[in-house]
Design an enzyme around this catalytic site. Structure first.
Site, short mmCIF file in Angstrom:
data_model
loop_
_atom_site.label_atom_id
_atom_site.label_comp_id
_atom_site.label_asym_id
_atom_site.label_seq_id
_atom_site.Cartn_x
_atom_site.Cartn_y
_atom_site.Cartn_z
N HIS A 70 0.86 -1.19 0.00
CA HIS A 70 0.00 0.00 0.00
C HIS A 70 0.90 1.24 0.00
O HIS A 70 2.00 1.21 0.55
CB HIS A 70 -0.90 -0.03 1.25
CG HIS A 70 -1.87 1.10 1.33
ND1 HIS A 70 -1.53 2.31 1.90
CD2 HIS A 70 -3.15 1.21 0.90
CE1 HIS A 70 -2.58 3.12 1.80
NE2 HIS A 70 -3.57 2.48 1.20
N PRO A 71 0.43 2.35 -0.59
CA PRO A 71 1.29 3.55 -0.67
C PRO A 71 1.77 4.13 0.67
O PRO A 71 2.71 4.91 0.69
CB PRO A 71 0.41 4.57 -1.40
CG PRO A 71 -0.62 3.76 -2.11
CD PRO A 71 -0.81 2.51 -1.33
N ARG A 72 1.13 3.75 1.78
CA ARG A 72 1.64 4.21 3.07
C ARG A 72 2.88 3.42 3.50
O ARG A 72 3.57 3.79 4.44
CB ARG A 72 0.56 4.08 4.16
CG ARG A 72 -0.34 5.30 4.30
CD ARG A 72 0.36 6.55 4.84
NE ARG A 72 0.81 6.46 6.22
CZ ARG A 72 0.06 6.74 7.29
NH1 ARG A 72 -1.15 7.16 7.13
NH2 ARG A 72 0.55 6.63 8.50
N LYS A 73 3.14 2.30 2.82
CA LYS A 73 4.31 1.49 3.17
C LYS A 73 5.50 1.94 2.33
O LYS A 73 5.36 2.74 1.40
CB LYS A 73 4.01 0.01 2.95
CG LYS A 73 2.63 -0.43 3.36
CD LYS A 73 2.36 -0.29 4.86
CE LYS A 73 1.01 -0.91 5.17
NZ LYS A 73 0.47 -0.64 6.47
N VAL A 74 6.67 1.38 2.63
CA VAL A 74 7.90 1.85 1.96
C VAL A 74 7.89 1.48 0.48
O VAL A 74 8.17 2.30 -0.39
CB VAL A 74 9.15 1.28 2.66
CG1 VAL A 74 10.41 1.70 1.92
CG2 VAL A 74 9.22 1.77 4.11
#
Ligand SMILES: *Cc1c(COP(=O)(O)O)cnc(C)c1O
Length: 384
Positions: free
Chosen positions: A177-181
């Protein structure tokens, strides 16, 4: 406004996605296979199975571990709610264990009192990228026949005892997900060393089909498929995998940049009374997927007041990690008090951290945080 997170995507990812589109093969196909092989190689594990999200990955891990109706699964409440939800998906009961106050993670000591005759699995989480001490939990659980699943949603690029996070687990689940690296828009991965388990995971993500669509296409003849058990549609697309292949190559640089920025925060925030920036535990290194700051008992302003003050200064921060047992679907279900979980969720915040964060922006964040230590005025709703 300084955002809390910006995915590190560029021309190369755009080109890779466009190339997948131009090829005409957009669903799970050759790029997914290449991404899986590259991911397994980067971790040093035998198998990686790409899926549509980490939530899907956790669901499949529990199915593969044989968890079902009436079983109990010990999980941290201090986690994104998907960790607990996955347990409910298989009809099992999430049992919340408290976390270590320093790392925000489960320990063998916090898990042990919650094990019962019905415990079938434990999900440990590498919270915010901080590696959990997996070996201790495995040593506690595996002699009792309890499976340990690693929710490494945040863990790509973190290390545990000198190796990549997830590599030491029987089953580990990652998020893109875009919140992850590392991001593919949406996406996830299960890693494991057991070939039979990997083969079952591949069937489960594709409706339980004995022969995958890509395989059938490659064989060139009409291979009849069968459906041996109820599966799911948890496939990743080739467009996502094309992006993932580029992101995986960039992962070491992404982690290095995050660690550099986090260390700068650490230096600059040294004088902030009672505050602590979560960092590397003794047994590994974090990728700083979340850069969270714990406000100590000496901090004069409640956390929500701090968030409001930062927002007024044009800085987007977030509360720290949520606690599932404080949300309606799980309210009141805890069997033991969870004091560390409640302290961490109520008094921590996630600071802006992304590759293009400038020194000037970082200085603004630090300055605003120091302002909150000097006054209690203007503090919004607290939740001490
Ligand atoms: C983000 C996250 C998830 C969910 O990942 P998705 O890919 O969005 O499904 C699960 N567990 C933890 C600990 C997470 O941080």
């Amino acid at each position: 406004m300084i955002p809390v997170m910006v995915p590190w995507l560029g021309q190369e990812e755009a080109e890779a996605a466009a190339e997948a589109v131009r090829s005409g093969w957009v669903a799970q196909g050759p790029r997914v296979e290449r991404f899986e092989r590259a991911f397994a190689q980067a971790l040093g594990v035998r198998h990686a199975v790409a899926v549509s999200s980490c939530t899907a990955a956790l669901h499949l891990c529990l199915v593969a571990a044989g968890v079902g109706e009436g079983d109990e699964v010990v999980v941290p409440s201090l986690s994104f709610i998907a960790t607990a939800n996955a347990v409910r998906y298989v009809g099992a009961v999430p049992v919340f264990a408290d976390v270590d106050e320093e790392s925000g993670n489960l320990t063998a000591g916090s898990v042990e009192p919650l094990l019962t005759a019905r415990t079938r699995a434990v999900i440990v989480v590498d919270q915010g990228g901080v590696p959990v001490d997996l070996d201790g939990v495995r040593a506690l659980c595996e002699p009792r026949g309890i499976a340990v699943v690693e929710d490494a949603a945040c863990g790509a690029g973190s290390t545990y005892r000198g190796g990549p996070v997830g590599a030491g687990a029987r089953l580990a689940a990652f998020s893109f997900h875009p919140r992850k690296v590392l991001t593919t828009g949406e996406g996830g991965m299960v890693t494991c060393d057991d070939g039979a388990v990997a083969a079952r995971l591949r069937r489960l993500r594709e409706h339980g089909m004995s022969v995958g669509a890509a395989e059938r296409h490659a064989s060139g003849s009409a291979v009849p498929e069968s459906y041996g058990e109820v599966g799911f549609n948890y496939r990743m697309t080739d467009i996502q995998a094309a992006v993932g292949l580029v992101q995986l190559r960039k992962l070491p640089a992404m982690v290095a940049r995050r660690r550099e920025l986090a260390e700068r925060y650490r230096e600059l925030l040294k004088g902030l009374p009672g505050a602590r920036l979560v960092g590397d535990p003794a047994h590994g290194t974090t990728n700083y997927q979340s850069c969270w700051l714990l406000l100590g008992r000496g901090h004069p302003m409640p956390r929500n007041g701090v968030l409001a003050h930062l927002a007024a200064r044009g800085i987007s921060a977030r509360r720290g990690i949520m606690a599932a047992h404080l949300e309606p679907p799980y309210a009141g279900s805890e069997r033991v008090p969870l004091p560390h979980t409640e302290r961490l969720t109520g008094h921590s915040l996630t600071l802006p951290l992304f590759h293009s964060l400038t020194a000037e922006q970082q200085d603004r964040v630090v300055e605003a945080l120091f302002e909150t230590a000097g006054t209690v005025e203007g503090s919004g709703g607290g939740d001490a």
